[in-house]
Motif scaffolding. Structure first.
Motif, PDB file in Angstrom:
ATOM      1  N   THR A 288       0.810  -1.229   0.000  1.00  0.00           N
ATOM      2  CA  THR A 288       0.000   0.000   0.000  1.00  0.00           C
ATOM      3  C   THR A 288       0.839   1.273   0.000  1.00  0.00           C
ATOM      4  O   THR A 288       0.304   2.365   0.139  1.00  0.00           O
ATOM      5  CB  THR A 288      -0.939   0.017   1.225  1.00  0.00           C
ATOM      6  N   GLY A 289       2.141   1.143  -0.173  1.00  0.00           N
ATOM      7  CA  GLY A 289       3.006   2.316  -0.124  1.00  0.00           C
ATOM      8  C   GLY A 289       3.225   2.944  -1.486  1.00  0.00           C
ATOM      9  O   GLY A 289       2.559   2.619  -2.474  1.00  0.00           O
ATOM     10  N   TYR A 290       4.176   3.856  -1.558  1.00  0.00           N
ATOM     11  CA  TYR A 290       4.495   4.539  -2.819  1.00  0.00           C
ATOM     12  C   TYR A 290       6.005   4.647  -2.935  1.00  0.00           C
ATOM     13  O   TYR A 290       6.723   4.430  -1.960  1.00  0.00           O
ATOM     14  CB  TYR A 290       3.833   5.934  -2.861  1.00  0.00           C
ATOM     15  N   PRO A 291       6.550   4.896  -4.131  1.00  0.00           N
ATOM     16  CA  PRO A 291       5.875   5.355  -5.364  1.00  0.00           C
ATOM     17  C   PRO A 291       5.390   4.220  -6.271  1.00  0.00           C
ATOM     18  O   PRO A 291       4.600   4.459  -7.172  1.00  0.00           O
ATOM     19  CB  PRO A 291       6.962   6.159  -6.067  1.00  0.00           C
ATOM     20  N   LYS A 292       5.860   2.971  -6.057  1.00  0.00           N
ATOM     21  CA  LYS A 292       5.546   1.900  -7.010  1.00  0.00           C
ATOM     22  C   LYS A 292       4.559   0.875  -6.470  1.00  0.00           C
ATOM     23  O   LYS A 292       4.145  -0.024  -7.208  1.00  0.00           O
ATOM     24  CB  LYS A 292       6.839   1.187  -7.430  1.00  0.00           C
ATOM     25  N   GLY A 293       4.202   0.963  -5.194  1.00  0.00           N
ATOM     26  CA  GLY A 293       3.316  -0.042  -4.619  1.00  0.00           C
ATOM     27  C   GLY A 293       3.964  -1.410  -4.534  1.00  0.00           C
ATOM     28  O   GLY A 293       3.299  -2.448  -4.675  1.00  0.00           O
ATOM     29  N   LEU A 294       5.266  -1.431  -4.267  1.00  0.00           N
ATOM     30  CA  LEU A 294       5.971  -2.708  -4.128  1.00  0.00           C
ATOM     31  C   LEU A 294       5.455  -3.458  -2.908  1.00  0.00           C
ATOM     32  O   LEU A 294       4.976  -2.861  -1.942  1.00  0.00           O
ATOM     33  CB  LEU A 294       7.475  -2.468  -3.999  1.00  0.00           C
ATOM     34  N   GLU A 295       5.603  -4.791  -2.944  1.00  0.00           N
ATOM     35  CA  GLU A 295       5.049  -5.627  -1.883  1.00  0.00           C
ATOM     36  C   GLU A 295       6.090  -6.630  -1.408  1.00  0.00           C
ATOM     37  O   GLU A 295       6.854  -7.177  -2.211  1.00  0.00           O
ATOM     38  CB  GLU A 295       3.811  -6.368  -2.403  1.00  0.00           C
ATOM     39  N   PRO A 300      13.440  -3.462  -1.390  1.00  0.00           N
ATOM     40  CA  PRO A 300      14.811  -3.756  -0.936  1.00  0.00           C
ATOM     41  C   PRO A 300      14.888  -3.798   0.594  1.00  0.00           C
ATOM     42  O   PRO A 300      14.201  -3.036   1.285  1.00  0.00           O
ATOM     43  CB  PRO A 300      15.629  -2.598  -1.493  1.00  0.00           C
ATOM     44  N   LEU A 301      15.713  -4.704   1.103  1.00  0.00           N
ATOM     45  CA  LEU A 301      15.854  -4.857   2.555  1.00  0.00           C
ATOM     46  C   LEU A 301      16.277  -3.551   3.213  1.00  0.00           C
ATOM     47  O   LEU A 301      15.782  -3.204   4.296  1.00  0.00           O
ATOM     48  CB  LEU A 301      16.891  -5.952   2.857  1.00  0.00           C
ATOM     49  N   SER A 302      17.168  -2.813   2.565  1.00  0.00           N
ATOM     50  CA  SER A 302      17.636  -1.550   3.138  1.00  0.00           C
ATOM     51  C   SER A 302      16.474  -0.602   3.389  1.00  0.00           C
ATOM     52  O   SER A 302      16.390   0.041   4.443  1.00  0.00           O
ATOM     53  CB  SER A 302      18.647  -0.890   2.194  1.00  0.00           C
TER      54      SER A 302
END
Length: 373
Positions: A288-295, A300-302
């Motif tokens: 549910t985040g941004y900018p790409k909506g990665l899940e 990235p772990l960092s």
């Protein structure tokens, strides 16, 4: 400068003979057994070379040889062993255990003197070289530390430049760095298979650059006390991609061997950690985040690490439009959720490590408070 030779033999006649050969040139220490030799070494004897008879009752020369080379205090002392004539087995075993040379009985004064002289000269040269290498290594380590501190200062300076317009202080950046160090240290201890100490250090060093892209956000949005409109929020979100873009431009100044790129993808220079953090620290584990909506592990772990420390710091920090939460309130919001923050936003492994060191995190924040606005 007179050098010192230790002679180890259980036969007094042999010791007397060796002392007579060596005493005009060297200081001589005599030991009547392997145990006697170890006692003298432990009591401070520091021979430049040891002459060792292999055939002794009790602790024989082989056992003493092993004990000498197992002890870091003695392991650099060259040992010449004494063996019976044509005893090939003893010669082979002694050399295999680390002796530098051998002398056959009966003694030849000229051979003994020549071999001792050659090996002491070699040891003297080696010791001098080791000291020179140690001194040079220390000098290089000091230079490397100076470069690291300069690097860190530049990173903090860039971060402050980007964030100062948002009335964020240097204390915030120091906190983010220290919070990141505490959390990454915990993760390297509990999950070394997912985070190495080297990457943990890089994440810590580059963590203050997470909001670098704010340098491209207008003052009207950064300093707005009220809620942002949808358009303003969309503009604010761009600080993630803008930060990544700026860091990619910086990476272009690296030498080509440090900036390997393939079809525009970031190579594995150290700045890739900073880019990951800048671009992805507002992604959420549940997508549910941004900018790409990665899940999940797409993030990235960092960035997953910096996400939680950044939110903890934001919850606790006072702003022109809000008071800071207490540590207990911030932990409750992160672990239980509120209308904006949910536990599903965080990597479960990182969230668990975070809660396990929460008292350390509280101490870090309290030691670096922001001034009240």
């Amino acid at each position: 400068m007179r050098h010192t030779v230790m002679a180890v033999d259980d036969v007094q006649t042999n010791l007397d003979m060796l002392e007579g050969i060596l005493e005009d040139t060297y200081d001589v220490i005599l030991a009547e057994s392997g145990a006697d030799a170890l006692i003298k070494l432990a009591n401070g004897a520091a021979p430049d070379l040891i002459l060792l008879d292999l055939s002794m009752p009790g602790m024989d020369g082989f056992e003493l040889l092993e004990k000498i080379y197992q002890n870091d205090n003695y392991s650099m002392i060259p040992v010449i062993f004494v063996t019976g004539e044509n005893d090939v087995y003893q010669e082979e075993k002694g050399l295999r255990l680390g002796a530098v040379d051998y002398i056959r009985k009966p003694y030849s004064p000229n051979i003994i003197s020549a071999k001792i002289r050659n090996h002491i000269e070699l040891k003297t040269y080696r010791d001098g070289l080791s000291k020179a290498v140690a001194a040079r290594t220390k000098e290089l380590e000091a230079k490397q530390n100076e470069l690291f501190l300069t690097h860190r200062a530049v990173i903090l300076g860039m971060s402050m430049l980007a964030e100062s317009r948002d009335r964020v202080t240097g204390a915030h950046l120091i906190r983010i760095e220290q919070l990141a160090r505490a959390l990454t240290t915990k993760l390297t201890e509990t999950h070394p298979h997912i985070l190495s100490k080297e990457d943990a250090e890089l994440i810590t060093v580059y963590s203050p650059l997470h909001d670098l892209g704010k340098v491209g956000v207008s003052d009207a949005i950064l300093k707005k006390a009220g809620k942002l409109t949808a358009t303003e929020f969309e503009h604010m979100q761009r600080h993630t991609t803008e930060g990544g873009k700026l860091l990619r431009q910086i990476s272009e100044f690296l030498p080509s061997e440090l900036n390997k790129q393939d079809k525009g993808e970031t190579g594995q220079n150290q700045l890739h950690i900073a880019i990951e953090i800048s671009e992805c620290h507002h992604e959420r584990y549940d997508g549910t985040g941004y900018p790409k909506g990665l899940e999940g592990d797409q993030i990235p772990l960092s960035a997953r690490i910096i996400t939680i420390v950044d939110i903890y710091d934001a919850l606790r920090s006072p702003r022109p439009y809000k008071d800071g939460f207490s540590h207990e309130q911030a932990i409750k919001i992160i672990t239980k959720g509120d209308r904006r923050t949910l536990p599903s936003h965080f990597d479960p492994v990182i969230l668990k490590a975070f809660t396990e060191i929460q008292h350390e995190l509280c101490e870090i924040y309290d030691a670096n408070p922001d001034p009240r606005f």
